[in-house]
Design a protein around this motif. Sequence first.
Motif, PDB file in Angstrom:
ATOM      1  N   VAL A 145     -22.716 -35.018 -14.927  1.00 33.06           N
ATOM      2  CA  VAL A 145     -24.133 -35.399 -14.908  1.00 33.06           C
ATOM      3  C   VAL A 145     -24.926 -34.613 -15.947  1.00 33.06           C
ATOM      4  CG1 VAL A 145     -24.235 -36.170 -12.515  1.00 33.06           C
ATOM      5  CG2 VAL A 145     -24.615 -33.760 -13.015  1.00 33.06           C
ATOM      6  N   ARG A 146     -24.345 -33.503 -16.394  1.00 33.36           N
ATOM      7  CA  ARG A 146     -25.043 -32.609 -17.309  1.00 33.36           C
ATOM      8  C   ARG A 146     -24.888 -33.097 -18.757  1.00 33.36           C
ATOM      9  NH1 ARG A 146     -22.383 -26.933 -19.209  1.00 33.36           N
ATOM     10  NH2 ARG A 146     -24.205 -26.135 -20.300  1.00 33.36           N
ATOM     11  N   GLU A 147     -26.003 -33.398 -19.421  1.00 36.70           N
ATOM     12  CA  GLU A 147     -25.988 -33.807 -20.839  1.00 36.70           C
ATOM     13  C   GLU A 147     -24.691 -34.563 -21.201  1.00 36.70           C
ATOM     14  OE1 GLU A 147     -28.055 -30.785 -23.578  1.00 36.70           O
ATOM     15  OE2 GLU A 147     -27.028 -29.529 -22.105  1.00 36.70           O
TER      16      GLU A 147
ATOM     17  N   VAL B  88     -11.725 -21.930 -23.963  1.00 40.81           N
ATOM     18  CA  VAL B  88     -11.956 -23.370 -24.168  1.00 40.81           C
ATOM     19  C   VAL B  88     -13.455 -23.656 -24.139  1.00 40.81           C
ATOM     20  CG1 VAL B  88     -11.622 -25.678 -23.166  1.00 40.81           C
ATOM     21  CG2 VAL B  88      -9.751 -24.034 -23.092  1.00 40.81           C
ATOM     22  N   HIS B  89     -13.902 -24.483 -25.068  1.00 45.82           N
ATOM     23  CA  HIS B  89     -15.248 -25.059 -25.000  1.00 45.82           C
ATOM     24  C   HIS B  89     -15.102 -26.563 -25.166  1.00 45.82           C
ATOM     25  CE1 HIS B  89     -16.964 -21.082 -25.318  1.00 45.82           C
ATOM     26  NE2 HIS B  89     -16.086 -20.848 -26.285  1.00 45.82           N
ATOM     27  N   ILE B  90     -15.815 -27.292 -24.353  1.00 47.51           N
ATOM     28  CA  ILE B  90     -15.750 -28.755 -24.412  1.00 47.51           C
ATOM     29  C   ILE B  90     -16.360 -29.247 -25.726  1.00 47.51           C
ATOM     30  CG2 ILE B  90     -16.633 -30.864 -23.293  1.00 47.51           C
ATOM     31  CD1 ILE B  90     -16.542 -29.140 -20.633  1.00 47.51           C
ATOM     32  N   THR B  91     -17.466 -28.647 -26.097  1.00 43.68           N
ATOM     33  CA  THR B  91     -18.165 -29.044 -27.326  1.00 43.68           C
ATOM     34  C   THR B  91     -17.730 -28.146 -28.488  1.00 43.68           C
ATOM     35  OG1 THR B  91     -20.010 -27.535 -26.865  1.00 43.68           O
ATOM     36  CG2 THR B  91     -20.189 -29.795 -26.003  1.00 43.68           C
ATOM     37  N   ASN B  92     -18.028 -28.597 -29.695  1.00 47.01           N
ATOM     38  CA  ASN B  92     -17.783 -27.753 -30.872  1.00 47.01           C
ATOM     39  C   ASN B  92     -18.987 -26.828 -31.027  1.00 47.01           C
ATOM     40  OD1 ASN B  92     -17.420 -26.535 -33.295  1.00 47.01           O
ATOM     41  ND2 ASN B  92     -16.921 -28.408 -34.421  1.00 47.01           N
ATOM     42  N   ILE B  93     -18.843 -25.611 -30.502  1.00 44.81           N
ATOM     43  CA  ILE B  93     -19.978 -24.668 -30.477  1.00 44.81           C
ATOM     44  C   ILE B  93     -20.462 -24.343 -31.896  1.00 44.81           C
ATOM     45  CG2 ILE B  93     -19.532 -23.675 -28.200  1.00 44.81           C
ATOM     46  CD1 ILE B  93     -18.032 -21.367 -29.584  1.00 44.81           C
ATOM     47  N   HIS B  94     -19.592 -24.520 -32.905  1.00 39.92           N
ATOM     48  CA  HIS B  94     -19.979 -24.183 -34.283  1.00 39.92           C
ATOM     49  C   HIS B  94     -20.842 -25.255 -34.942  1.00 39.92           C
ATOM     50  CE1 HIS B  94     -17.515 -20.705 -33.852  1.00 39.92           C
ATOM     51  NE2 HIS B  94     -16.553 -21.491 -33.398  1.00 39.92           N
ATOM     52  N   ARG B  95     -20.867 -26.448 -34.336  1.00 36.86           N
ATOM     53  CA  ARG B  95     -21.748 -27.516 -34.847  1.00 36.86           C
ATOM     54  C   ARG B  95     -23.081 -27.518 -34.121  1.00 36.86           C
ATOM     55  NH1 ARG B  95     -18.955 -33.256 -36.051  1.00 36.86           N
ATOM     56  NH2 ARG B  95     -20.960 -33.559 -37.067  1.00 36.86           N
ATOM     57  N   ARG B  96     -23.207 -26.636 -33.150  1.00 39.21           N
ATOM     58  CA  ARG B  96     -24.411 -26.638 -32.319  1.00 39.21           C
ATOM     59  C   ARG B  96     -25.362 -25.519 -32.759  1.00 39.21           C
ATOM     60  NH1 ARG B  96     -22.913 -27.347 -26.168  1.00 39.21           N
ATOM     61  NH2 ARG B  96     -25.177 -27.733 -26.133  1.00 39.21           N
ATOM     62  N   GLU B  97     -26.310 -25.184 -31.911  1.00 45.01           N
ATOM     63  CA  GLU B  97     -27.316 -24.175 -32.277  1.00 45.01           C
ATOM     64  C   GLU B  97     -26.627 -22.865 -32.696  1.00 45.01           C
ATOM     65  OE1 GLU B  97     -26.964 -25.736 -29.354  1.00 45.01           O
ATOM     66  OE2 GLU B  97     -28.890 -26.157 -28.401  1.00 45.01           O
TER      67      GLU B  97
ATOM     68  N   LYS C 222     -23.174 -34.838 -24.645  1.00 45.67           N
ATOM     69  CA  LYS C 222     -22.482 -33.686 -25.251  1.00 45.67           C
ATOM     70  C   LYS C 222     -21.198 -33.356 -24.498  1.00 45.67           C
ATOM     71  CE  LYS C 222     -26.557 -31.193 -26.954  1.00 45.67           C
ATOM     72  NZ  LYS C 222     -27.736 -31.410 -26.129  1.00 45.67           N
ATOM     73  N   TYR C 223     -21.285 -33.338 -23.167  1.00 44.07           N
ATOM     74  CA  TYR C 223     -20.166 -32.835 -22.360  1.00 44.07           C
ATOM     75  C   TYR C 223     -19.282 -33.942 -21.797  1.00 44.07           C
ATOM     76  CZ  TYR C 223     -22.542 -28.362 -22.733  1.00 44.07           C
ATOM     77  OH  TYR C 223     -23.123 -27.219 -23.229  1.00 44.07           O
ATOM     78  N   GLY C 224     -19.695 -35.206 -21.970  1.00 37.69           N
ATOM     79  CA  GLY C 224     -18.888 -36.319 -21.453  1.00 37.69           C
ATOM     80  C   GLY C 224     -19.205 -36.618 -19.995  1.00 37.69           C
TER      81      GLY C 224
ATOM     82  N   ILE D 163     -10.030 -19.864 -19.957  1.00 36.64           N
ATOM     83  CA  ILE D 163     -11.413 -19.640 -19.533  1.00 36.64           C
ATOM     84  C   ILE D 163     -12.403 -20.416 -20.389  1.00 36.64           C
ATOM     85  CG2 ILE D 163     -11.522 -17.465 -20.897  1.00 36.64           C
ATOM     86  CD1 ILE D 163     -13.485 -16.409 -18.705  1.00 36.64           C
ATOM     87  N   ASN D 164     -13.295 -21.143 -19.714  1.00 35.71           N
ATOM     88  CA  ASN D 164     -14.480 -21.669 -20.386  1.00 35.71           C
ATOM     89  C   ASN D 164     -15.645 -20.821 -19.862  1.00 35.71           C
ATOM     90  OD1 ASN D 164     -16.727 -22.895 -21.335  1.00 35.71           O
ATOM     91  ND2 ASN D 164     -16.048 -24.999 -20.932  1.00 35.71           N
ATOM     92  N   PRO D 165     -16.058 -19.836 -20.648  1.00 33.42           N
ATOM     93  CA  PRO D 165     -17.078 -18.903 -20.174  1.00 33.42           C
ATOM     94  C   PRO D 165     -18.489 -19.500 -20.193  1.00 33.42           C
ATOM     95  CG  PRO D 165     -16.000 -18.141 -22.202  1.00 33.42           C
ATOM     96  CD  PRO D 165     -15.600 -19.551 -22.019  1.00 33.42           C
ATOM     97  N   ALA D 166     -18.609 -20.698 -20.784  1.00 37.96           N
ATOM     98  CA  ALA D 166     -19.888 -21.426 -20.841  1.00 37.96           C
ATOM     99  C   ALA D 166     -20.998 -20.494 -21.343  1.00 37.96           C
ATOM    100  CB  ALA D 166     -20.172 -22.059 -19.481  1.00 37.96           C
ATOM    101  N   GLY D 167     -22.090 -20.404 -20.615  1.00 34.34           N
ATOM    102  CA  GLY D 167     -23.251 -19.629 -21.092  1.00 34.34           C
ATOM    103  C   GLY D 167     -22.979 -18.142 -21.260  1.00 34.34           C
ATOM    104  N   TYR D 168     -21.901 -17.614 -20.644  1.00 35.89           N
ATOM    105  CA  TYR D 168     -21.592 -16.181 -20.803  1.00 35.89           C
ATOM    106  C   TYR D 168     -20.806 -15.885 -22.078  1.00 35.89           C
ATOM    107  CZ  TYR D 168     -23.263 -15.672 -16.032  1.00 35.89           C
ATOM    108  OH  TYR D 168     -24.048 -15.688 -14.906  1.00 35.89           O
TER     109      TYR D 168
ATOM    110  N   PHE E 291     -27.227 -19.861 -31.972  1.00 35.30           N
ATOM    111  CA  PHE E 291     -26.988 -18.861 -30.919  1.00 35.30           C
ATOM    112  C   PHE E 291     -25.699 -19.102 -30.142  1.00 35.30           C
ATOM    113  CE2 PHE E 291     -28.030 -21.429 -27.246  1.00 35.30           C
ATOM    114  CZ  PHE E 291     -28.997 -22.327 -27.676  1.00 35.30           C
ATOM    115  N   ARG E 292     -25.110 -20.304 -30.293  1.00 32.54           N
ATOM    116  CA  ARG E 292     -23.854 -20.585 -29.591  1.00 32.54           C
ATOM    117  C   ARG E 292     -22.627 -20.205 -30.427  1.00 32.54           C
ATOM    118  NH1 ARG E 292     -25.254 -23.782 -25.082  1.00 32.54           N
ATOM    119  NH2 ARG E 292     -27.154 -24.938 -25.465  1.00 32.54           N
ATOM    120  N   HIS E 293     -22.838 -19.812 -31.663  1.00 40.23           N
ATOM    121  CA  HIS E 293     -21.695 -19.608 -32.566  1.00 40.23           C
ATOM    122  C   HIS E 293     -20.894 -18.341 -32.282  1.00 40.23           C
ATOM    123  CE1 HIS E 293     -23.660 -22.329 -35.869  1.00 40.23           C
ATOM    124  NE2 HIS E 293     -23.554 -22.910 -34.682  1.00 40.23           N
TER     125      HIS E 293
END
Length: 163
Positions: A32-34, A114-123, A37-39, A88-93, A125-127
């Motif tokens: 249900v979340r975005e 693991v990250h579901i999204t490509n964090i390097h294509r995003r904001e 982005k997350y499918g 581990i998908n540490p998500a926001g941590y 601060f996620r890199h």
Amino acid sequence: MLARSALFLAESSVTPPLIVVLNGPNLNMLGVREPEKYGTATLDDVEALCAETAEAFGLAIDFRQTNSEGELVTWVQECRGRAAGIIINPAGYTTTSIAVMDALLAVDLPVIEVHITNIHRREEFRHHSYISKAATGVICGLGVAGYALAMRAMADLVEQDEE
Ligand code: DHK
């Protein structure tokens, strides 16, 4: 006949190596979340995918999610002596937690981030990921399929550790 059943018993009594799959904050909202982005797969779907893949590679899993950093640290610590590896998908941590990074370094196990999204294509601060400092490998941007790929890679790492 007797020899064959003895072999079956011996094989079935071998405990498969345990892979602990840890999910950080907001991943309970998958589906249900975005979704753009997350499918649309839910966390239950991800658990089923991990279980299926683990079984195919002769691994057992313990799959968990928490919104709390302290709980994540405790669960990582508990892997020492119990698990053969951590996915581990540490998500926001990812970008903030020196504590989770230190725990992963302390347990001395193969770790796949693991990250579901490509964090390097995003904001921006996620890199940066503190977790990558403790990870054997990182998979990002391939959707929830990244968990199955991580499980496959983990099977190789565990086998190498056993040799
Ligand atoms: C999941 C999150 O919740 C974000 O905080 C990360 C990650 C990306 C993912 O792609 O799985 O920045």
